[in-house]
Design a protein around this motif. Structure first.
Motif, short mmCIF file in Angstrom:
data_model
loop_
_atom_site.label_atom_id
_atom_site.label_comp_id
_atom_site.label_asym_id
_atom_site.label_seq_id
_atom_site.Cartn_x
_atom_site.Cartn_y
_atom_site.Cartn_z
N UNK A 189 0.84 -1.20 0.00
CA UNK A 189 0.00 0.00 0.00
C UNK A 189 0.87 1.25 0.00
N UNK A 191 3.88 1.37 -1.18
CA UNK A 191 4.54 1.46 -2.48
C UNK A 191 3.58 2.03 -3.51
N UNK A 192 2.33 1.56 -3.46
CA UNK A 192 1.33 2.10 -4.39
C UNK A 192 1.17 3.60 -4.16
N UNK A 193 1.15 3.99 -2.89
CA UNK A 193 0.97 5.41 -2.58
C UNK A 193 2.18 6.22 -3.04
N UNK A 194 3.36 5.64 -2.89
CA UNK A 194 4.56 6.35 -3.34
C UNK A 194 4.49 6.57 -4.85
N UNK A 195 4.02 5.55 -5.57
CA UNK A 195 3.87 5.71 -7.02
C UNK A 195 2.79 6.73 -7.35
N UNK A 196 1.75 6.78 -6.52
CA UNK A 196 0.69 7.75 -6.74
C UNK A 196 1.13 9.16 -6.41
N UNK A 197 2.32 9.29 -5.83
CA UNK A 197 2.86 10.62 -5.59
C UNK A 197 2.66 11.14 -4.17
N UNK A 198 2.44 10.23 -3.21
CA UNK A 198 2.22 10.68 -1.84
C UNK A 198 3.56 10.97 -1.15
N UNK A 202 1.81 12.62 3.65
CA UNK A 202 0.52 12.18 3.11
C UNK A 202 0.34 10.69 3.29
N UNK A 206 -2.98 9.50 5.12
CA UNK A 206 -3.97 8.88 4.26
C UNK A 206 -3.96 7.37 4.32
N UNK A 207 -2.89 6.78 4.83
CA UNK A 207 -2.84 5.32 4.89
C UNK A 207 -2.64 4.82 6.31
N UNK A 210 -5.60 6.13 9.02
CA UNK A 210 -6.91 5.46 8.95
C UNK A 210 -6.84 3.95 9.15
#
Ligand SMILES: Nc1ncnc2c1ncn2[C@@H]1O[C@H](COP(=O)(O)OP(=O)(O)OP(=O)(O)O)[C@@H](O)[C@H]1O
Ligand SMILES: [Mg+2]
Lengths: 294, 361
Positions: A189, A191-198, A202, A206-207, A210
């Motif tokens: 999650x 890694x996905x967020x890092x790719x999404x630009x977080x 953030x 955001x992860x 929550x």
């Protein structure tokens, strides 16, 4: 074998299995609880029978100025500990979870170590460290305030200092819970967020936040219940003083029961505290759940 | 010359003392569908994650378009990745999962709404936008993960075994959808898979990885028809190629005569440009689909297991020398189990390898 027959056998097995627990529970919990409730409606001393006086103990309690002082001190202590300890534990957990392998285990052990100590040892350590004349922390206090402070004899310092000791003592357990929660968040999650630009900020809000919330809510609730039951540290560090500034509800109950021999009145105090803890913790847990759903 | 696409130059990666990627060069032109295949643990995922920026590159250079991105943050590379585990944010709705990157970039509400709905339309997710990932089926989750990538409109899509958690039927369906999506978007895609069929059907170019190197790359059928070494020959094609030891018995006009070690009465005249000396030990590769059952003389195979798939069947057995053989049968359905069958290869489709595994042509 008939169905009824099998059912009877199952019931017998079930009864056999829960009997030991039920017995212990009844003798050591249910019966005393009943006794306390019953006692709270009498004027009984600690040992021996009393006479039924109805709600008189409760009426007296709600007119007792000291009770409100104690209650206020309890809530002040909750304010000083519950959220701070959770925040500190979260920060430590986040830092520790960045460490790898053996180093992580070592640091975690260090943070958990105080939790293993009995309260008497904890208070002894801190009494020494904060000793007015020889305490090694006094120079630090002097550096901040200009002069040494006998913290457990000072009405302003006493509660915050007990809070510090309590947090130091119990924080390891919260760190452990939160670490377990953090480990449950899958790495991909992030890694996905890092790719999404977080950014890392953030990613936290955001992860991590929550997804960790159920554990955070659990820690907050456990802490609330635990800290409302404050007694040992106060008893050992300041004995309720100075000027009743660290007098708490359980302290009052203890005095009434074991020093003034008012079993009935002490039982009423215990019942009221029990009621408060139930109401406040249920309320908080519900609030936290609503907060999470939003 | 490197204006678009993905280009790796002598890229290496080591985890501590272990070298996982040992010098990989590749050029994937813009808009191509590239597939990495290779045995488990050969570093396919690692290479993909290096392109994504999730793993540091120990040495070498990675360029996307004209930019050297070797040391850039994942977010700045213009790549989107679809994980095998989907990596959906469990606390966010399908809509918010797909909108995540746009929200982080603080795009206007209207734009977010439009982009997410367009992606959802492409992927047939419009009815599920309010659900949480836990309320979706595997295939739908996979589509959300792809949707999250589409919304970002990246230059390069990276897929790490995206279909391996799906059941066979859904896999076929999603495979077709991916092929369609690739046509529709025209973006560069790099895809890691274990699945032969996925690799053969989706790829413009297949890269066969092993031992930290690219063993061979090329169009799927080129790899099938013309493998450059024994590893690739064995890896591409399913069931995999049969290998038999043989020696050069003599030279013919345009090739060699090779004598089977396991059954010396059999020898084949194989066309070859470079003719090894007489007596050289070679390995002959024959695909199961190129072995024919015949009534005349040939290789005698004792069949011990038959896999009947309906249309075709695969007969597993051994040569007299004990070497394992698989051959394919189409149409016929006689129980060959336990019998001895005689098969002959198509001579033009025998592959010759030297002892070190390199192809002899
Ligand atoms: N973080 C890591 N630390 C150390 N070694 C690693 C790490 N990640 C991967 N490896 C090693 O690198 C090699 C390649 O791993 P990788 O995950 O890229 O394989 P793969 O080709 O994707 O395999 P599979 O097909 O099973 O997914 C493996 O031998 C693995 O043990
Ligand atoms: Mg992998």
């Amino acid at each position: 074998m008939s169905k009824a027959n099998r059912r009877r056998r199952e019931l017998r097995a079930a009864g056999l299995l829960i009997a030991p627990f039920l017995l212990v529970f009844t003798v050591f919990f249910l019966y005393p609880t009943y006794k306390v409730i019953a006692l709270s409606f009498t004027d009984a001393p600690l040992i021996g029978e009393g006479t039924w006086i109805g709600l008189a103990n409760y009426v007296k309690l709600f007119n007792d100025r000291l009770f409100y002082t104690s209650l206020w001190n309890n809530f002040y202590f909750v304010l000083l500990t519950v959220v701070p300890t959770t925040v500190i534990a979260l920060l430590i957990a986040l830092a520790v979870s960045k460490l790898k392998g053996r180093m992580q285990a070592l640091v975690l052990t260090l943070f958990f170590l105080p939790y293993v100590l009995p309260v008497s040892v904890v208070t002894m350590i801190w009494t020494w460290m904060l000793d007015f004349q020889f305490g090694i922390l006094q120079p630090l206090i002097a550096a901040v305030t200009g002069k040494p402070v006998p913290v457990f004899k000072n009405p302003y310092w006493v509660m915050p200092m007990i809070a510090v000791v309590t947090i130091w003592w119990t924080n390891g357990f919260n760190v452990l819970l939160l670490i377990a929660g953090l480990r449950n968040i899958p790495q991909d999650l992030y890694e996905a967020a890092a790719l999404d630009g977080a950014t890392s900020w953030q990613r936290f809000w955001r992860i991590t936040w929550p997804l960790l919330w159920p554990i955070t809510a659990l820690v907050l609730t456990l802490q609330l219940i635990l800290q409302l039951k404050l007694f040992d540290q106060v008893y050992l560090l300041s004995n309720g003083g100075p000027f009743n500034q660290s007098y708490v509800v359980l302290m009052q109950m203890y005095r009434e029961a074991f020093q003034l021999n008012n079993g009935g009145y002490a039982s009423a105090i215990a019942m009221v505290l029990f009621g408060i803890i139930v109401i406040v913790s249920v309320l908080q847990f519900q609030l936290l759940r609503i907060g999470a759903r939003k | 010359m490197q204006d678009t696409g993905v280009h790796l130059r002598d890229v290496t990666k080591s985890f501590g003392a272990v070298d996982v990627i040992r010098g990989v060069d590749m050029d994937i032109p813009r808009g191509q569908f590239a597939v990495f295949v290779g045995p488990s643990g050969c570093g396919k995922s690692t290479l993909l994650r290096m392109i994504a920026g999730l793993e540091d590159t120990s040495d070498g250079q990675i360029a996307i378009g004209a930019r050297d991105v070797t040391h850039e943050d994942p977010a700045d590379r213009g790549v989107a990745m679809v994980f095998q585990s989907y990596a959906l944010y469990p606390h966010l709705s399908v809509f918010e999962n797909m909108a995540f990157s746009l929200r982080l970039a603080k795009r206007p509400r209207v734009e977010v709404d439009e982009k997410v709905r367009r992606a959802a339309g492409i992927l047939k997710l419009s009815d599920h936008l309010d659900k949480k990932p836990a309320q979706l089926s595997g295939g739908q989750r996979q589509r959300v993960a792809i949707g999250r990538a589409i919304v970002r409109a990246p230059d390069v899509f990276l897929f790490d075994e995206p279909l391996s958690n799906l059941d066979a039927e859904l896999r076929v369906q999603m495979r077709l959808e991916l092929a369609r999506l690739h046509k529709q978007l025209g973006a560069t895609m790099i895809y890691v898979t274990h699945d032969q069929v996925e690799a053969m059907t989706l790829a413009d170019t297949i890269f066969v990885l092993q031992g930290g190197h690219v063993q061979q790359h090329g169009a799927p059928l080129d790899l099938y028809d013309d493998p450059s070494n024994r590893f690739v020959a064995g890896f591409i094609g399913s069931p995999s190629m049969n290998f038999f030891e043989a020696t050069v018995a003599g030279h013919t006009k345009d090739g060699i005569t090779a004598q089977l070690a396991g059954q010396p009465d059999q020898s084949f005249d194989i066309p070859l440009r470079h003719r090894p000396e007489q007596g050289t030990v070679l390995v002959l590769g024959m695909r199961p689909e190129h072995l024919m059952v015949t009534a005349a003389g040939g290789m005698r195979v004792t069949v011990d297991v038959a896999e009947e798939l309906g249309g075709v069947s695969y007969q597993h057995g051994t040569l007299e020398g004990g070497e394992a053989v698989i051959f394919q049968q189409t149409g016929a359905r006689h129980g060959m189990h336990g019998t001895v069958q005689t098969v002959t290869p198509e001579l033009a489709r025998i592959f010759v390898f030297d002892k070190s595994g390199d192809r002899v042509r």
